[in-house]
Design a protein around this motif. Structure first.
Motif, mmCIF file in Angstrom:
data_model
loop_
_atom_site.group_PDB
_atom_site.id
_atom_site.type_symbol
_atom_site.label_atom_id
_atom_site.label_comp_id
_atom_site.label_asym_id
_atom_site.label_seq_id
_atom_site.Cartn_x
_atom_site.Cartn_y
_atom_site.Cartn_z
ATOM 1 N N ASN A 119 0.836 -1.211 0.000
ATOM 2 C CA ASN A 119 0.000 0.000 0.000
ATOM 3 C C ASN A 119 0.862 1.249 0.000
ATOM 4 O OD1 ASN A 119 0.995 -0.115 2.506
ATOM 5 N ND2 ASN A 119 -0.944 0.007 3.604
ATOM 6 N N LYS A 120 2.101 1.098 -0.528
ATOM 7 C CA LYS A 120 3.028 2.246 -0.501
ATOM 8 C C LYS A 120 2.664 3.333 -1.517
ATOM 9 C CE LYS A 120 7.218 0.325 1.454
ATOM 10 N NZ LYS A 120 7.521 -1.006 0.930
ATOM 11 N N VAL A 121 1.840 2.981 -2.487
ATOM 12 C CA VAL A 121 1.447 3.947 -3.517
ATOM 13 C C VAL A 121 -0.044 4.207 -3.346
ATOM 14 C CG1 VAL A 121 1.345 4.315 -6.003
ATOM 15 C CG2 VAL A 121 3.253 3.075 -5.024
ATOM 16 N N ALA A 122 -0.466 5.431 -3.738
ATOM 17 C CA ALA A 122 -1.838 5.839 -3.430
ATOM 18 C C ALA A 122 -2.879 5.236 -4.380
ATOM 19 C CB ALA A 122 -1.924 7.361 -3.436
ATOM 20 N N TRP A 123 -2.878 3.910 -4.502
ATOM 21 C CA TRP A 123 -3.950 3.272 -5.267
ATOM 22 C C TRP A 123 -5.248 3.416 -4.488
ATOM 23 C CZ3 TRP A 123 -2.868 1.706 -10.026
ATOM 24 C CH2 TRP A 123 -1.590 1.219 -10.347
ATOM 25 N N HIS A 124 -6.322 3.581 -5.228
ATOM 26 C CA HIS A 124 -7.615 3.587 -4.545
ATOM 27 C C HIS A 124 -8.589 2.836 -5.440
ATOM 28 C CE1 HIS A 124 -10.943 4.503 -2.176
ATOM 29 N NE2 HIS A 124 -11.381 5.552 -2.838
ATOM 30 N N PHE A 125 -8.823 1.582 -5.098
ATOM 31 C CA PHE A 125 -9.595 0.738 -6.001
ATOM 32 C C PHE A 125 -11.057 0.609 -5.614
ATOM 33 C CE2 PHE A 125 -5.423 -0.962 -7.330
ATOM 34 C CZ PHE A 125 -5.603 -0.900 -8.702
ATOM 35 N N ASN A 126 -11.872 0.602 -6.663
ATOM 36 C CA ASN A 126 -13.295 0.337 -6.554
ATOM 37 C C ASN A 126 -13.523 -0.947 -7.352
ATOM 38 O OD1 ASN A 126 -15.966 1.076 -5.939
ATOM 39 N ND2 ASN A 126 -16.256 1.950 -7.974
ATOM 40 N N THR B 104 -1.429 11.458 -13.937
ATOM 41 C CA THR B 104 -2.881 11.578 -14.120
ATOM 42 C C THR B 104 -3.614 10.695 -13.121
ATOM 43 O OG1 THR B 104 -2.528 11.923 -16.470
ATOM 44 C CG2 THR B 104 -4.752 11.300 -15.822
ATOM 45 N N LEU B 105 -3.033 9.540 -12.844
ATOM 46 C CA LEU B 105 -3.685 8.610 -11.912
ATOM 47 C C LEU B 105 -3.486 9.028 -10.460
ATOM 48 C CD1 LEU B 105 -2.713 5.209 -13.602
ATOM 49 C CD2 LEU B 105 -4.881 6.436 -13.775
ATOM 50 N N GLY B 106 -2.644 10.042 -10.257
ATOM 51 C CA GLY B 106 -2.384 10.502 -8.888
ATOM 52 C C GLY B 106 -1.356 9.646 -8.178
ATOM 53 N N LEU B 107 -0.518 8.951 -8.957
ATOM 54 C CA LEU B 107 0.510 8.095 -8.355
ATOM 55 C C LEU B 107 1.878 8.750 -8.518
ATOM 56 C CD1 LEU B 107 -0.716 4.655 -9.773
ATOM 57 C CD2 LEU B 107 -1.388 5.772 -7.641
ATOM 58 N N ASP B 108 2.745 8.510 -7.551
ATOM 59 C CA ASP B 108 4.034 9.184 -7.523
ATOM 60 C C ASP B 108 5.140 8.199 -7.890
ATOM 61 O OD1 ASP B 108 6.269 10.634 -6.986
ATOM 62 O OD2 ASP B 108 6.009 10.611 -4.796
ATOM 63 N N LYS B 109 5.802 8.490 -8.994
ATOM 64 C CA LYS B 109 6.858 7.606 -9.476
ATOM 65 C C LYS B 109 7.950 7.416 -8.419
ATOM 66 C CE LYS B 109 10.424 7.256 -12.934
ATOM 67 N NZ LYS B 109 11.554 8.093 -13.299
ATOM 68 N N GLY C 239 -9.048 -3.754 -10.852
ATOM 69 C CA GLY C 239 -10.173 -2.982 -10.326
ATOM 70 C C GLY C 239 -10.186 -1.637 -11.018
ATOM 71 N N GLU C 240 -11.086 -0.759 -10.583
ATOM 72 C CA GLU C 240 -11.114 0.602 -11.132
ATOM 73 C C GLU C 240 -10.447 1.516 -10.121
ATOM 74 O OE1 GLU C 240 -14.955 -1.392 -11.292
ATOM 75 O OE2 GLU C 240 -15.346 0.728 -10.878
ATOM 76 N N HIS C 241 -9.329 2.041 -10.552
ATOM 77 C CA HIS C 241 -8.612 2.992 -9.702
ATOM 78 C C HIS C 241 -9.316 4.352 -9.800
ATOM 79 C CE1 HIS C 241 -5.409 5.396 -7.993
ATOM 80 N NE2 HIS C 241 -5.317 6.085 -9.121
ATOM 81 N N ILE C 242 -9.505 4.983 -8.653
ATOM 82 C CA ILE C 242 -10.118 6.326 -8.643
ATOM 83 C C ILE C 242 -9.020 7.334 -8.331
ATOM 84 C CG2 ILE C 242 -11.916 7.786 -7.642
ATOM 85 C CD1 ILE C 242 -13.329 5.192 -6.792
ATOM 86 N N GLU D 275 -8.998 13.327 -8.638
ATOM 87 C CA GLU D 275 -10.105 14.127 -9.207
ATOM 88 C C GLU D 275 -11.409 13.339 -9.251
ATOM 89 O OE1 GLU D 275 -6.995 14.127 -11.127
ATOM 90 O OE2 GLU D 275 -6.509 15.834 -9.849
ATOM 91 N N GLY D 276 -11.358 12.088 -8.838
ATOM 92 C CA GLY D 276 -12.582 11.289 -8.807
ATOM 93 C C GLY D 276 -12.878 10.558 -10.112
ATOM 94 N N ASN D 277 -11.923 10.563 -11.048
ATOM 95 C CA ASN D 277 -12.135 9.817 -12.294
ATOM 96 C C ASN D 277 -11.765 8.342 -12.115
ATOM 97 O OD1 ASN D 277 -12.908 12.177 -13.705
ATOM 98 N ND2 ASN D 277 -10.739 12.760 -13.841
ATOM 99 N N HIS D 278 -12.511 7.488 -12.855
ATOM 100 C CA HIS D 278 -12.297 6.045 -12.713
ATOM 101 C C HIS D 278 -11.481 5.496 -13.883
ATOM 102 C CE1 HIS D 278 -15.595 5.081 -9.630
ATOM 103 N NE2 HIS D 278 -15.425 6.384 -9.646
ATOM 104 N N PHE D 279 -10.554 4.603 -13.593
ATOM 105 C CA PHE D 279 -9.711 4.007 -14.632
ATOM 106 C C PHE D 279 -9.579 2.505 -14.374
ATOM 107 C CE2 PHE D 279 -8.328 8.327 -13.809
ATOM 108 C CZ PHE D 279 -8.134 8.875 -15.073
#
Ligand code: AMP
Ligand code: MG
Length: 487
Positions: A7-14, A48-53, A101-104, A107-111
């Motif tokens: 969970n070291k990266v800010a994934w947020h799955f739906n 764009t996904l809000g993840l930090d390289k 899953g769908e990462h949010i 900005e609240g967009n789903h991918f």
């Protein structure tokens, strides 16, 4: 083998897809690989996904994008679908892919985050569930090029090599692509739903898809008909955009047509150099079913298959439903024509909308075909007035056409300069040309030399800037250029 979680990266799955009836998916972990190595990481997309390289080392990213270390909230599934492949219906499904899953994003967009090449699933049939490095790099290059050309497409987030070999005609290095999409719902997903013979399950899929991609349809008198029309409209626009840049998908099976309107599944696709409407690159497309100029009618054929799946939902009276759906599918041709004409006018700097524009455009295409002109560069050079060196510009009939066209743009109130500026924004200088892509892939796969590949990608991300190396057409005509399915 256990898969570690991170969970070291800010994934947020739906996981909205898993609320569909169980027929539509199976839970499926990616199969661990022996020695993952990160080859490509798409930094702008990561952002764009809000993840930090910087949050992870390349090795740690390699572990994630191989599926060896799963994000903590991931609940991987393989999706079921069906499809017409070269006109023949088959039950398919993710045979070598899993959806985390769908990462949010913030900005609240789903991918949708999907691994392609992640091992066998219950839908693998006789396949090994794996992918080779070359085709995964190819999908990365071409999908990112399409995105930079503002053409709706799935994206490529990362490519890792697995440290394992895959057996094709030869032994090749294995790889996994991380694909990012609005969703992976296809025409084939609806065809699969139809095979279940249960209107509630079909309705569940339709309602889910409308909620996810076409929420505005819910307020319409007939939401399912509105949904059909909206999908048709997006496909008409998408295919017109392919035509504008000379893109040939190569395998427009119904399982490779996304309901969200994104270009999906980069297998044997390619861009045409010399203009010829019958251009086909795919080695398996012997009849030319998916040739350049067949793409609009094939899209319509696929949409007719989609429309058929919605018949039970559009109206209780099947005859009425069929009539309505047929009308919608028939509208595709006009919608395509309107979108195509709009884009071609932009390519030729035409602001005034005149009835004679179609003739002007078609005359140019005929001249391009006759002179074996490079599709991309003809438009680019017309835009910049740097035209004299192309063979087509020496053709007497072309000179007549050119005068006529120049007259059209000079008489507009915007003037010639504005037209040319507009054209430079609509006619790319850099496209993923076959010879460049092949060179990049062969250096990468045979020599693990990724410099040319990275330089090519960088140029493709700025398609409207002329490039000394990457704008050049091939030296020789690539008559025999063939692409192969990305398996
Ligand atoms: P595609 O040609 O990539 O659109 O794939 C068509 C179908 O074949 C899909 O159901 C894929 O999941 C499946 N497939 C393609 N390659 C493989 C493979 N190497 N192993 C298992 N299934 C595969
Ligand atoms: Mg496919």
């Amino acid at each position: 083998m256990n898969i570690q979680k991170t969970n070291k990266v800010a994934w947020h799955f739906n996981h909205s897809y898993t609320k569909l009836p169980k027929d539509f998916f199976v839970e499926q972990l990616p199969v661990k690989v022996s020695n993952p190595k990160l080859i490509l990481l798409n930094e702008p997309l990561l952002k764009t996904l809000g993840l930090d390289k910087e949050a992870l080392s390349p090795d740690a990213w390699g572990n994630i994008f191989s599926g060896n270390t799963l994000p903590e909230e991931a609940k991987p599934i393989a999706e079921a679908y069906a499809g017409h492949q070269f006109g023949h219906f088959a039950l398919l499904g993710d045979g070598r892919a899993v959806l985390l899953g769908e990462h949010i994003n913030p900005e609240g967009n789903h991918f949708d985050i999907q691994f392609k090449g992640s091992g066998q699933t219950p839908y693998s049939r006789r396949g090994d569930g794996r992918a080779a490095l070359g085709p995964m790099l190819r999908e990365f290059i071409i999908s990112e090029a399409m995105s930079a050309l503002n053409i709706p497409t799935t994206r490529s987030l990362a490519v890792v090599t697995t440290g394992e070999s895959v057996m094709r005609d030869e032994v090749l290095p294995g790889a996994i692509l991380t694909r990012v999409a609005k969703s992976h719902i296809r025409v084939g997903t609806f065809q699969f739903a139809s095979t279940l013979n249960d209107i509630n399950k079909l309705k569940a899929l339709a309602d889910y898809t409308i909620d996810r991609h076409y929420p505005e349809c819910k307020a319409k008198d007939n939401p399912y008909l509105a949904f059909l029309n909206a999908v048709i409209e997006r496909q008409a626009l998408l295919i017109s955009q392919w035509m504008h840049v000379g893109f040939i998908h190569g395998v427009m099976n119904t399982d490779n047509m996304s309901i969200s309107g994104e270009t999906i599944d980069y297998g044997p696709c390619a861009f045409m150099d010399r203009y010829h409407p019958e251009t086909v690159f795919s080695s398996i497309d012997r009849q030319g079913r998916y040739a350049y100029s067949n793409q609009p009618p094939i899209a319509q054929w696929n949409l007719a298959r989609f429309a058929e799946t919605l018949i039970p939902l559009i109206d209780h009276n099947a005859d009425k439903s069929i009539e309505l759906a047929s009308q919608s599918v028939n509208n595709f041709s006009d919608q395509f024509q309107i979108a195509w004409l709009k884009g071609m006018r932009q390519k030729l700097g035409l602001f005034n909308e005149e009835a004679s524009d179609i003739e002007l455009i078609n005359e140019l295409l005929v001249l391009m075909q006759k002179n074996k002109a490079d599709y991309t560069l003809t438009f680019r050079h017309l835009s910049s007035d740097a035209i004299l060196k192309d063979t087509i510009f020496k053709d007497a009939s072309f000179k007549v056409w050119y005068k006529n066209w120049l007259h059209c743009i000079q008489k507009q109130k915007e003037g010639e300069e504005t037209s040319r500026l507009k054209m430079l924004k609509h006619n790319p200088a850099v496209i993923p040309r076959n010879y460049l892509v092949e060179k990049a892939l062969s250096l990468a796969v045979a020599d693990q030399d990724y410099k040319f590949l990275n330089d090519l990608i960088a140029a493709l991300l700025k398609p409207y800037e002329d490039s000394k190396v990457f704008s050049e057409p091939p030296i020789e005509e690539e008559k025999s250029y063939k692409t192969f399915c990305g398996t």
